[in-house]
Motif scaffolding. Structure first.
Motif, mmCIF file in Angstrom:
data_model
loop_
_atom_site.group_PDB
_atom_site.id
_atom_site.type_symbol
_atom_site.label_atom_id
_atom_site.label_comp_id
_atom_site.label_asym_id
_atom_site.label_seq_id
_atom_site.Cartn_x
_atom_site.Cartn_y
_atom_site.Cartn_z
ATOM 1 N N TYR A 33 58.598 58.360 25.416
ATOM 2 C CA TYR A 33 57.177 57.702 25.527
ATOM 3 C C TYR A 33 55.925 58.107 25.294
ATOM 4 C CZ TYR A 33 61.467 55.009 28.497
ATOM 5 O OH TYR A 33 62.667 54.596 28.565
ATOM 6 N N CYS A 178 62.267 52.983 38.962
ATOM 7 C CA CYS A 178 61.454 53.410 37.576
ATOM 8 C C CYS A 178 60.358 51.989 37.526
ATOM 9 C CB CYS A 178 61.960 53.761 36.458
ATOM 10 S SG CYS A 178 60.458 53.882 35.265
ATOM 11 N N THR A 180 58.017 51.263 35.429
ATOM 12 C CA THR A 180 57.573 51.046 34.514
ATOM 13 C C THR A 180 58.434 50.210 34.279
ATOM 14 O OG1 THR A 180 56.399 53.054 34.274
ATOM 15 C CG2 THR A 180 57.638 51.004 32.265
ATOM 16 N N HIS A 181 60.425 50.321 34.691
ATOM 17 C CA HIS A 181 61.146 49.557 34.205
ATOM 18 C C HIS A 181 61.332 48.201 35.079
ATOM 19 C CE1 HIS A 181 62.685 52.360 31.477
ATOM 20 N NE2 HIS A 181 62.910 51.748 30.841
ATOM 21 N N ARG A 183 59.036 46.674 36.205
ATOM 22 C CA ARG A 183 58.203 45.485 35.640
ATOM 23 C C ARG A 183 58.291 44.771 34.287
ATOM 24 N NH1 ARG A 183 54.108 49.332 36.420
ATOM 25 N NH2 ARG A 183 53.617 50.554 34.682
ATOM 26 N N GLU A 241 60.479 51.784 27.830
ATOM 27 C CA GLU A 241 58.579 51.645 27.537
ATOM 28 C C GLU A 241 58.110 51.835 26.220
ATOM 29 O OE1 GLU A 241 54.578 53.994 27.646
ATOM 30 O OE2 GLU A 241 56.601 54.193 26.763
ATOM 31 N N THR A 264 54.324 47.239 29.220
ATOM 32 C CA THR A 264 55.853 48.367 30.336
ATOM 33 C C THR A 264 55.693 49.083 29.625
ATOM 34 O OG1 THR A 264 57.124 46.628 28.971
ATOM 35 C CG2 THR A 264 57.661 48.360 29.295
ATOM 36 N N CYS A 266 54.308 53.455 31.608
ATOM 37 C CA CYS A 266 54.239 54.310 32.278
ATOM 38 C C CYS A 266 52.847 55.383 32.113
ATOM 39 C CB CYS A 266 55.820 55.977 31.783
ATOM 40 S SG CYS A 266 55.182 57.224 33.233
#
Length: 309
Positions: A33, A178, A180-181, A183, A241, A264, A266
């Motif tokens: 990432y 998480c 980010t995930h 989202r 990500e 997406t 982080c």
């Protein structure tokens, strides 16, 4: 020496990094990432545990981990004799921060007698207090290996839900996740499927069940890369990500990859830059320091996992 972004081009920074790496007998690790340039500067790019295990097998004196804090800690746990640096000490993991030792102890007290499986996305202190660790790739196998019918799983409730659907054991999840995930939304996947009807959907198990239900395959980041390597398909919707797309595109310029959303991202994974990597090698910052007792206990939970896999 201090390197300023305004004074050094990308190529200059790459040269500086390689020179300092050689002088320090260092190895550079970058998670999938990380930003494109940092991935390009690394000796190895991959999943967090995969990288730490590779680094432990090298003769490097210094490990520079371009990732988030728990990843650098894991490298230190597996290579306690080496110097482990993280170029930005503020690069943390919100999910890992959701489970502290105090919260873990309270969780265990609420469900006494149950063994605890911890995702590697946890601090060294948490790893030192659990029975065994797991990765997103081996979580089901690890849970099935534990001699108990009910298991506490920390910190990711989505990975816990993924495991629960694939085991006969009762999984009692902690409430972490998480951001980010989370989202990534199912309607975003459906929109991409409309735009790219021939694309295969691959998703990370940190996504919600609603997203995973739309996936053709569910994998860790390294699992995604292996799947794409071996697949004859030419189009992929990648539900994780955004950073992983750089590696996928570089390895497969003949294939197309689509993210569910440009959001997406982080932000912690993007904190490390080429400048910070150069500074880290120049000034030996920031070293990961852990008490020996924590290292030994945390390594035990990781080694028990490795013995199963």
């Amino acid at each position: 020496m201090v390197y300023k972004k305004t004074n050094e081009s990308t190529s200059d920074l790459m040269t500086i990094i390689q020179e300092r790496k050689k002088a320090r007998n260092a190895i550079i690790l970058a998670h999938n990432y990380q930003i494109d340039e940092v991935q390009d500067a690394a000796d190895f790019v991959g999943d967090s545990l995969e990288l730490s295990r590779k680094a432990a097998d090298t003769s490097a004196d210094v490990i520079v981990f371009c990732g988030v804090h728990f990843m650098a800690e894991t490298a230190k746990i597996l290579s306690p004799q080496k110097t482990v640096l993280i170029p930005d000490i503020k690069a943390g993991c919100p999910m890992a921060d959701m489970i502290t030792v105090e919260k873990l102890r309270a969780f265990k007290a609420k469900y006494p007698g149950r063994p605890v499986v911890a995702y590697v996305n946890t601090s060294a202190e948490v790893k030192a207090e659990v029975d065994i660790c797991c990765t997103s790739a081996n979580a089901v196998k690890i849970v099935d290996s534990v001699d108990a019918d009910e298991i506490l799983f920390v910190p990711d409730k989505c990975l816990a839900d993924y495991v629960a659907a694939r085991t006969t054991k009762k999984i009692i999840p902690f409430s972490g996740f998480c951001p980010t995930h989370h989202r990534i939304l199912p309607e975003q996947i459906l929109k991409q499927k409309e735009l790219h009807p021939n694309a295969i959907v691959i998703a990370h198990p940190e996504c919600t069940r609603a997203v995973l239900d739309l996936a053709d395959g569910i994998f860790s980041t390294s699992g995604m890369i292996r799947f794409v390597d071996e697949s004859p398909e030419k189009e992929f919707i990648v539900a994780t990500e955004l950073g992983i797309l750089h590696r996928l595109k570089r390895s497969h310029p003949d294939k197309s990859f689509y993210s569910p959303s440009e959001q997406t991202v982080c932000p912690n994974m993007k904190k490390i830059t080429l400048e910070k990597l150069a500074w880290s090698l120049e000034d030996m910052q920031y070293p990961i320091e852990l008490p020996q007792e924590i290292i030994e206990k945390a390594r035990g939970s990781i080694e028990r996992m490795i013995a199963v896999t």
